[in-house]
Structures are given as structure tokens and as C-alpha cells.
Design an enzyme around this catalytic site. Structure first.
Site, PDB file in Angstrom:
ATOM      1  N   THR A  44       0.829  -1.218   0.000  1.00  0.00           N
ATOM      2  CA  THR A  44       0.000   0.000   0.000  1.00  0.00           C
ATOM      3  C   THR A  44       0.859   1.261   0.000  1.00  0.00           C
ATOM      4  O   THR A  44       0.395   2.311  -0.414  1.00  0.00           O
ATOM      5  CB  THR A  44      -0.921   0.030   1.237  1.00  0.00           C
ATOM      6  OG1 THR A  44      -0.126  -0.259   2.389  1.00  0.00           O
ATOM      7  CG2 THR A  44      -2.043  -0.973   1.124  1.00  0.00           C
ATOM      8  N   GLY A 130      17.373 -11.287   3.557  1.00  0.00           N
ATOM      9  CA  GLY A 130      16.485 -11.780   2.503  1.00  0.00           C
ATOM     10  C   GLY A 130      15.268 -12.502   3.047  1.00  0.00           C
ATOM     11  O   GLY A 130      14.778 -13.446   2.437  1.00  0.00           O
ATOM     12  N   ASP A 180       9.570   0.775   5.000  1.00  0.00           N
ATOM     13  CA  ASP A 180      10.680   0.210   5.763  1.00  0.00           C
ATOM     14  C   ASP A 180      11.448   1.290   6.516  1.00  0.00           C
ATOM     15  O   ASP A 180      11.697   1.176   7.719  1.00  0.00           O
ATOM     16  CB  ASP A 180      11.649  -0.541   4.835  1.00  0.00           C
ATOM     17  CG  ASP A 180      10.946  -1.573   3.981  1.00  0.00           C
ATOM     18  OD1 ASP A 180       9.831  -1.967   4.350  1.00  0.00           O
ATOM     19  OD2 ASP A 180      11.499  -1.977   2.942  1.00  0.00           O
ATOM     20  N   TYR A 230       8.268  -6.927  -8.093  1.00  0.00           N
ATOM     21  CA  TYR A 230       7.905  -5.688  -7.393  1.00  0.00           C
ATOM     22  C   TYR A 230       7.764  -4.552  -8.409  1.00  0.00           C
ATOM     23  O   TYR A 230       6.781  -3.815  -8.401  1.00  0.00           O
ATOM     24  CB  TYR A 230       8.991  -5.357  -6.369  1.00  0.00           C
ATOM     25  CG  TYR A 230       8.632  -4.259  -5.387  1.00  0.00           C
ATOM     26  CD1 TYR A 230       8.044  -4.561  -4.170  1.00  0.00           C
ATOM     27  CD2 TYR A 230       8.908  -2.935  -5.673  1.00  0.00           C
ATOM     28  CE1 TYR A 230       7.742  -3.561  -3.256  1.00  0.00           C
ATOM     29  CE2 TYR A 230       8.610  -1.927  -4.766  1.00  0.00           C
ATOM     30  CZ  TYR A 230       8.031  -2.244  -3.559  1.00  0.00           C
ATOM     31  OH  TYR A 230       7.729  -1.246  -2.655  1.00  0.00           O
TER      32      TYR A 230
HETATM   33  C1  GLA Z   1       9.071  -3.895   0.473  1.00  0.00           C
HETATM   34  C2  GLA Z   1       9.275  -2.421   0.137  1.00  0.00           C
HETATM   35  C3  GLA Z   1       8.269  -1.555   0.904  1.00  0.00           C
HETATM   36  C4  GLA Z   1       6.841  -2.051   0.709  1.00  0.00           C
HETATM   37  C5  GLA Z   1       6.753  -3.565   0.962  1.00  0.00           C
HETATM   38  C6  GLA Z   1       5.391  -4.127   0.617  1.00  0.00           C
HETATM   39  O1  GLA Z   1       9.388  -4.126   1.819  1.00  0.00           O
HETATM   40  O2  GLA Z   1      10.580  -2.024   0.474  1.00  0.00           O
HETATM   41  O3  GLA Z   1       8.393  -0.215   0.495  1.00  0.00           O
HETATM   42  O4  GLA Z   1       6.343  -1.716  -0.559  1.00  0.00           O
HETATM   43  O5  GLA Z   1       7.728  -4.271   0.209  1.00  0.00           O
HETATM   44  O6  GLA Z   1       4.414  -3.574   1.427  1.00  0.00           O
END
Ligand code: GLA
Length: 394
Positions: A44, A130, A180, A230
Site C-alpha cells: 500500500t 532476505g 521500511d 515488485y
Molecule cells: C518492500 C518495500 C516496501 C513495501 C513492501 C510491501 O518491503 O521495500 O516499500 O512496498 O515491500 O508492502
């Protein structure tokens, strides 16, 4: 073993390695940063939606010392890899991907006018690498803390979040959102962060680990797909946005749509894109509900939301993998389980279970069955929350 004990144990080793490899002279200082665990709000953040997340009590520790000869020396204790380069010639190197995080921090600092004259940095991570607990944001943060601490440069927390975020997007080349870095810097002990990634309104919600536990279950399945998938999801979200704008929806981002809007949108998007959108919209709604449930301390109901989130991720956003789905089915049989979901980006890595309690024998049984079917080694460990980044002993 408590994280303080683990940290203390690694300090001597870090200092020893740093001095053996990069020179005996000069004081070594120690810094730390934690990983993060997202509680809800999967994918999100880059759709400017809502997230709920906390730090985890697993840290990356760095021993560091400035140099004045323009050399950057890096060593990872976990990987036993050493790198020596000219600090003026930093470029991302796929052969030592872990080193791209400290390099990215130095390069972003340079872009904002802060020059690092040379650095020795030795890191040791207790955060599984990881596994979707963001050892990457931890490594960014610990590198930044070390450099700012050694150079005695002041910087607000928001600026620190931005430097780390830009290092990951611009240098490492992972087009992540803010989840994060924001959580690592704003989380802290006994706290869950609620963040609206659009308005940047955020709250610190206090929690106590007296009525529930969080269990991280590492599937042992690597995350080779993360970078490509991603980026693909980000592209799909961009296509959805463009298509809806062309069809007259006056939205600034996907998270401005509601669950009610979904009904009329269903016929207006390709089925795959519709499922991606449905995940984002329902996930935002789950975060809102989850915030209430945490405030009410209603953990069984929070667990149900974890499971709804898992199903939505797996079926609609498709960021699970057959191995994770199989493991989730096995774990769903555990007594004491309130719910589970996929950590971080998904496509491998960890599952997070919200449990009242857990029985080791049952988990061992799951581990056995999982291994029989997949030949993968499952690991599990309970987590709590950890400290915000800084110098050790501060
Ligand atoms: C990874 C990305 C975050 C976020 C999550 C999924 O951790 O670094 O920014 O998009 O995936 O919520």
C-alpha cells in the site's frame, strides 16, 4: 538470548575484524539499527495508502571509524566479504549487493553536500538476510547513523528517512515505498506505527506483549523474484491509475478509491488489474480496522484480518509462492493461532503469525512436513519490538 547479549558478543568480533583488516590505529565506535515487521498494509505504501508496522528486536550492528585517505573499506561478518574502494567512485555492484546500501547512503549524502572523507565499516546482522524483515533498511540506517555520528552532523529523523529511502531507490535501484525506512526510524520499543503515506499523518500506538505473541516463520525460500515482480506490480498500479483517470476518475492515487467504488470499476479494468486494485483498496480498509482493534486490544479479531490480508495477497496481488501457501496451510492447523500473513514484499521470505501462544512440538511437526514436501528448512522465532537507530551505549 537477549538482543543486548547478542550485540555485546558481536562487538569484540567486529572490532577485531575491523582492526585486523583495515589498520590497528583509531577508535572504533558502534551503532545499531533494527529491522521492521509490517503488521498490515502490504504494497500500500507506494500506492499512497495506509500501513501498520513495528520494528523487530533484531539488529544490525556496525563498528565504524573515519579515514582521511578517500578509501571506503567495508566488511560483512555474515557473508565474510570485504570490499575496498575509492569513496569518490561509488557504483552499484551486483556481485556485492549488500555493500550497495552503505555505498548508496554515502552517495546520497554527497548529493546533499555532506562529504565522507573515508570510512571503515564492519557490519554484523542479527536480522535474517532476505527474509522480508528489512535487513536492507536496517543496513541503510546503521550506515547513516555511523557516518552522521562520526562526522558529528545533525539531521532530523525525517531527513534520515529520506536519505535512506533515496539511497534504496536511486543507488540500489529498488523502487520501494517509504514503509521500511519510516518504520525503522519512527518505530521503537512497544510501539506500532500507523502511517498514511499520502498525507504523512502518523501515530505511535502503544502495545504490550502481554496478551499475544508475534511469531516469524522463515520459509527458507529465497526472494529471487522480488526485484522484477515488485517493479511489475508498480507498473500495473500505474496502468490502473492511468486507465481510471482516462475513464474520468478524478483521483490523485489508487488509495483514494473505496470498497464501494470497486463494484462499478470491476467491468472497467482487465481482470488481473482489477484484482491488484481490489487488494490495495481492501488492504487499506483492513489497516484502518486493525488500528481500531489494536487500540481495543482485540487480538483474535486482528488475527482474522491478518488472514484476510494473506488471502488477498495470495489470490489478488499474487505476491505469495506455492511454498509459502503450502506452509501457511500447515501453520493454519496450529492451536493458539489467531492469523498469519506474508511479511514485507512477499514472493518468498517469512510469514508472520499472530498467536496467543505456541507449542514448540506443533511447530516442529510443521517443520518436518514442510521439509518432506519442499526440501526447505523452515525456521521460526518470536519477535518483539526494537529500538530506533543510534549509537550503542547512548
Ligand atoms: C518492500 C518495500 C516496501 C513495501 C513492501 C510491501 O518491503 O521495500 O516499500 O512496498 O515491500 O508492502
Amino acid at each position: 538470548m537477549s538482543s543486548e547479549k547478542r550485540a555485546r558478543d558481536s562487538l569484540e568480533l567486529i572490532e577485531f575484524q575491523l582492526k585486523e583488516r583495515f589498520g590497528k590505529e583509531g577508535e572504533v565506535r558502534f551503532f545499531r539499527a533494527c529491522g521492521r515487521l509490517d503488521w498490515l498494509g502490504s504494497h500500500t505504501d507506494y500506492n499512497l495508502g495506509l500501513i501498520l508496522a513495528s520494528t523487530v528486536d533484531r539488529e544490525i550492528i556496525a563498528g565504524a571509524r573515519l579515514r582521511d585517505d578517500g578509501v571506503l573499506n567495508l566488511y560483512s561478518l555474515n557473508l565474510n566479504q570485504e570490499i575496498r574502494i575509492n569513496i569518490d567512485q561509488l557504483f552499484p555492484d551486483p556481485a556485492h549487493s549488500w555493500a550497495n546500501y552503505p555505498k548508496g547512503i554515502i552517495s546520497e549524502l554527497k548529493a546533499s553536500g555532506i562529504e565522507v572523507p573515508g570510512l571503515d565499516l564492519v557490519v554484523y546482522s542479527e536480522i535474517p538476510i532476505g527474509a522480508n524483515l528489512s535487513s536492507s533498511a536496517g543496513l541503510e540506517a546503521v550506515s547513516l547513523e555511523a557516518i552522521l555520528g562520526l562526522l558529528e552532523v545533525q539531521m532530523s529523523r525525517w531527513e534520515r528517512i529520506q536519505v535512506c529511502y533515496r539511497a534504496e531507490n536511486n543507488f540500489v535501484g529498488m523502487p520501494c515505498g517509504i514503509l521500511d525506512q519510516f518504520t525503522v526510524y519512527q518505530g521503537g520499543q512497544n510501539t506500532v506505527i500507523y502511517l498514511d503515506c499520502d498525507t504523512l499523518y502518523w501515530e505511535r500506538i502503544p502495545i504490550q506483549f502481554d496478551q499475544f505473541q508475534l511469531l516469524v516463520i522463515d520459509s527458507g525460500k529465497g526472494r529471487e523474484l522480488v526485484k522484477s515482480e515488485y517493479s511489475r506490480r508498480r507498473e500495473e498500479c500505474r496502468q490502473i491509475y492511468q486507465s481510471l483517470r482516462q475513464q474520468g476518475y478524478k483521483i490523485a492515487h489508487l488509495s483514494q478509491l473505496s470498497v464501494e467504488d470497486l463494484k462499478e470499476i470491476e467491468d472497467k479494468l482487465e481482470p488481473v488489474l482489477f484484482r491488484r486494485l481490489r487488494h490495495i483498496i481492501t488492504e487499506n480498509q483492513r489497516v484502518k480496522k486493525a488500528r481500531e482493534l489494536i487500540l481495543e486490544k482485540n487480538y483474535p479479531a486482528l488475527g482474522e484480518l491478518f488472514t484476510e490480508g494473506y488471502l488477498s495477497s495470495s489470490r489478488d496481488y499474487e505476491n505469495s509462492l506455492p511454498e509459502l501457501d503450502f506452509l501457511a496451510r500447515l501453520l493454519n492447523q496450529l492451536s493458539g493461532l489467531w492469523g498469519l500473513r506474508i511479511a514485507g514484499a512477499g514472493w518468498g521470505g517469512c510469514l508472520v503469525a499472530l498467536v496467543k501462544d505456541f507449542a514448540q512440538e506443533e511447530l516442529e511437526e510443521v517443520k518436518k512436513k514442510y521439509y518432506e514436501k519442499t526440501s526447505l528448512e523452515m525456521k521460526y522465532f518470536p519477535v518483539k519490538t526494537g529500538d530506533i537507530p543510534g549509537e550503542l551505549g547512548e
